[in-house]
Motif scaffolding. Structure first.
Motif, PDB file in Angstrom:
ATOM      1  N   VAL A 198       9.569  -7.324  -2.410  1.00 32.40           N
ATOM      2  CA  VAL A 198       8.149  -6.981  -2.294  1.00 32.40           C
ATOM      3  C   VAL A 198       7.697  -6.223  -3.543  1.00 32.40           C
ATOM      4  O   VAL A 198       6.676  -6.563  -4.157  1.00 32.40           O
ATOM      5  N   ALA A 199       8.431  -5.204  -3.941  1.00 28.20           N
ATOM      6  CA  ALA A 199       8.039  -4.385  -5.091  1.00 28.20           C
ATOM      7  C   ALA A 199       7.991  -5.199  -6.382  1.00 28.20           C
ATOM      8  O   ALA A 199       7.055  -5.065  -7.171  1.00 28.20           O
ATOM      9  N   VAL A 200       8.984  -6.044  -6.580  1.00 32.10           N
ATOM     10  CA  VAL A 200       9.040  -6.845  -7.799  1.00 32.10           C
ATOM     11  C   VAL A 200       7.864  -7.820  -7.860  1.00 32.10           C
ATOM     12  O   VAL A 200       7.373  -8.137  -8.948  1.00 32.10           O
ATOM     13  N   ASP A 201       7.398  -8.270  -6.718  1.00 32.06           N
ATOM     14  CA  ASP A 201       6.294  -9.234  -6.661  1.00 32.06           C
ATOM     15  C   ASP A 201       4.908  -8.586  -6.723  1.00 32.06           C
ATOM     16  O   ASP A 201       3.906  -9.270  -6.539  1.00 32.06           O
ATOM     17  N   ILE A 202       4.833  -7.276  -6.990  1.00 33.16           N
ATOM     18  CA  ILE A 202       3.542  -6.593  -7.094  1.00 33.16           C
ATOM     19  C   ILE A 202       3.359  -6.148  -8.543  1.00 33.16           C
ATOM     20  O   ILE A 202       3.815  -5.070  -8.951  1.00 33.16           O
ATOM     21  N   PRO A 203       2.689  -6.975  -9.351  1.00 34.17           N
ATOM     22  CA  PRO A 203       2.537  -6.638 -10.773  1.00 34.17           C
ATOM     23  C   PRO A 203       1.864  -5.294 -11.012  1.00 34.17           C
ATOM     24  O   PRO A 203       2.184  -4.616 -12.000  1.00 34.17           O
ATOM     25  N   SER A 204       0.955  -4.889 -10.147  1.00 36.37           N
ATOM     26  CA  SER A 204       0.234  -3.634 -10.370  1.00 36.37           C
ATOM     27  C   SER A 204       1.131  -2.401 -10.267  1.00 36.37           C
ATOM     28  O   SER A 204       0.758  -1.312 -10.715  1.00 36.37           O
ATOM     29  N   LEU A 205       2.314  -2.542  -9.698  1.00 33.79           N
ATOM     30  CA  LEU A 205       3.254  -1.416  -9.649  1.00 33.79           C
ATOM     31  C   LEU A 205       3.899  -1.176 -11.003  1.00 33.79           C
ATOM     32  O   LEU A 205       4.300  -0.065 -11.326  1.00 33.79           O
ATOM     33  N   TRP A 206       4.013  -2.234 -11.776  1.00 29.75           N
ATOM     34  CA  TRP A 206       4.749  -2.161 -13.025  1.00 29.75           C
ATOM     35  C   TRP A 206       3.792  -2.060 -14.180  1.00 29.75           C
ATOM     36  O   TRP A 206       4.004  -1.761 -15.258  1.00 29.75           O
ATOM     37  N   GLN A 257       0.825  -1.206   0.000  1.00 30.11           N
ATOM     38  CA  GLN A 257       0.000   0.000   0.000  1.00 30.11           C
ATOM     39  C   GLN A 257       0.860   1.257   0.000  1.00 30.11           C
ATOM     40  O   GLN A 257       0.557   2.229  -0.700  1.00 30.11           O
ATOM     41  N   ILE A 258       1.924   1.245   0.778  1.00 30.38           N
ATOM     42  CA  ILE A 258       2.843   2.394   0.818  1.00 30.38           C
ATOM     43  C   ILE A 258       3.447   2.618  -0.567  1.00 30.38           C
ATOM     44  O   ILE A 258       3.505   3.747  -1.063  1.00 30.38           O
ATOM     45  N   PHE A 259       3.876   1.538  -1.207  1.00 28.87           N
ATOM     46  CA  PHE A 259       4.485   1.656  -2.530  1.00 28.87           C
ATOM     47  C   PHE A 259       3.486   2.229  -3.534  1.00 28.87           C
ATOM     48  O   PHE A 259       3.836   3.082  -4.350  1.00 28.87           O
ATOM     49  N   HIS A 260       2.244   1.774  -3.475  1.00 30.43           N
ATOM     50  CA  HIS A 260       1.224   2.302  -4.381  1.00 30.43           C
ATOM     51  C   HIS A 260       0.991   3.802  -4.136  1.00 30.43           C
ATOM     52  O   HIS A 260       0.819   4.566  -5.089  1.00 30.43           O
ATOM     53  N   HIS A 261       0.998   4.211  -2.893  1.00 29.01           N
ATOM     54  CA  HIS A 261       0.813   5.633  -2.587  1.00 29.01           C
ATOM     55  C   HIS A 261       1.991   6.474  -3.076  1.00 29.01           C
ATOM     56  O   HIS A 261       1.821   7.651  -3.412  1.00 29.01           O
ATOM     57  N   CYS A 262       3.149   5.874  -3.121  1.00 33.98           N
ATOM     58  CA  CYS A 262       4.330   6.594  -3.626  1.00 33.98           C
ATOM     59  C   CYS A 262       4.188   6.919  -5.113  1.00 33.98           C
ATOM     60  O   CYS A 262       4.844   7.831  -5.611  1.00 33.98           O
ATOM     61  N   LEU A 263       3.340   6.178  -5.806  1.00 37.80           N
ATOM     62  CA  LEU A 263       3.159   6.382  -7.238  1.00 37.80           C
ATOM     63  C   LEU A 263       2.010   7.324  -7.561  1.00 37.80           C
ATOM     64  O   LEU A 263       1.685   7.524  -8.713  1.00 37.80           O
ATOM     65  N   THR A 264       1.419   7.904  -6.530  1.00 34.46           N
ATOM     66  CA  THR A 264       0.325   8.848  -6.739  1.00 34.46           C
ATOM     67  C   THR A 264       0.791   9.986  -7.625  1.00 34.46           C
ATOM     68  O   THR A 264       1.857  10.556  -7.419  1.00 34.46           O
ATOM     69  N   LYS A 265      -0.012  10.290  -8.595  1.00 34.50           N
ATOM     70  CA  LYS A 265       0.346  11.357  -9.534  1.00 34.50           C
ATOM     71  C   LYS A 265       0.140  12.731  -8.907  1.00 34.50           C
ATOM     72  O   LYS A 265      -0.843  12.975  -8.227  1.00 34.50           O
ATOM     73  N   PHE A 266       1.085  13.596  -9.150  1.00 40.07           N
ATOM     74  CA  PHE A 266       1.006  14.980  -8.700  1.00 40.07           C
ATOM     75  C   PHE A 266       1.044  15.878  -9.926  1.00 40.07           C
ATOM     76  O   PHE A 266       1.593  15.520 -10.953  1.00 40.07           O
ATOM     77  N   ASP A 267       0.462  17.045  -9.813  1.00 44.29           N
ATOM     78  CA  ASP A 267       0.483  18.011 -10.904  1.00 44.29           C
ATOM     79  C   ASP A 267       1.732  18.877 -10.820  1.00 44.29           C
ATOM     80  O   ASP A 267       1.680  20.089 -10.886  1.00 44.29           O
ATOM     81  N   ASN A 268       2.846  18.218 -10.667  1.00 50.99           N
ATOM     82  CA  ASN A 268       4.103  18.928 -10.509  1.00 50.99           C
ATOM     83  C   ASN A 268       5.109  18.316 -11.476  1.00 50.99           C
ATOM     84  O   ASN A 268       5.449  17.147 -11.360  1.00 50.99           O
ATOM     85  N   SER A 269       5.577  19.086 -12.412  1.00 49.99           N
ATOM     86  CA  SER A 269       6.502  18.561 -13.411  1.00 49.99           C
ATOM     87  C   SER A 269       7.842  18.163 -12.809  1.00 49.99           C
ATOM     88  O   SER A 269       8.621  17.465 -13.446  1.00 49.99           O
TER      89      SER A 269
END
Length: 69
Positions: free
Chosen positions: A61-69, A27-39
């Motif tokens: 952990v990250a490699v084993d989460i297909p939804s991150l990639w 969940q933390i990793f997914h939140h890290c990928l949240t899009k921001f309107d900042n270039s």
């Protein structure tokens, strides 16, 4: 003495990160990928490279989460 106390404090906080369940890290990793309107924000790939570089467990952990990639 203050340096030793600081190191011990950081060590205790660091240990808590290693005990986080995989589901929580996911969940933390997914939140890290949240899009921001900042270039200036890093791309998702840059974030994933940073996360997988923290330690072997985070990489596994990250490699084993297909939804991150």
């Amino acid at each position: 003495d203050k340096i030793a106390q600081s190191l011990n404090l950081h060590k205790r906080h660091g240990l808590a990160l290693w005990r986080l369940p995989t589901e929580v890290l996911s969940q933390i990793f997914h939140h890290c990928l949240t899009k921001f309107d900042n270039s200036e924000s890093p791309s998702d790939l840059e974030v994933l490279v940073l996360l997988t570089g923290v330690c072997q467990r985070w990489r596994d952990v990250a490699v084993d989460i297909p939804s991150l990639w």
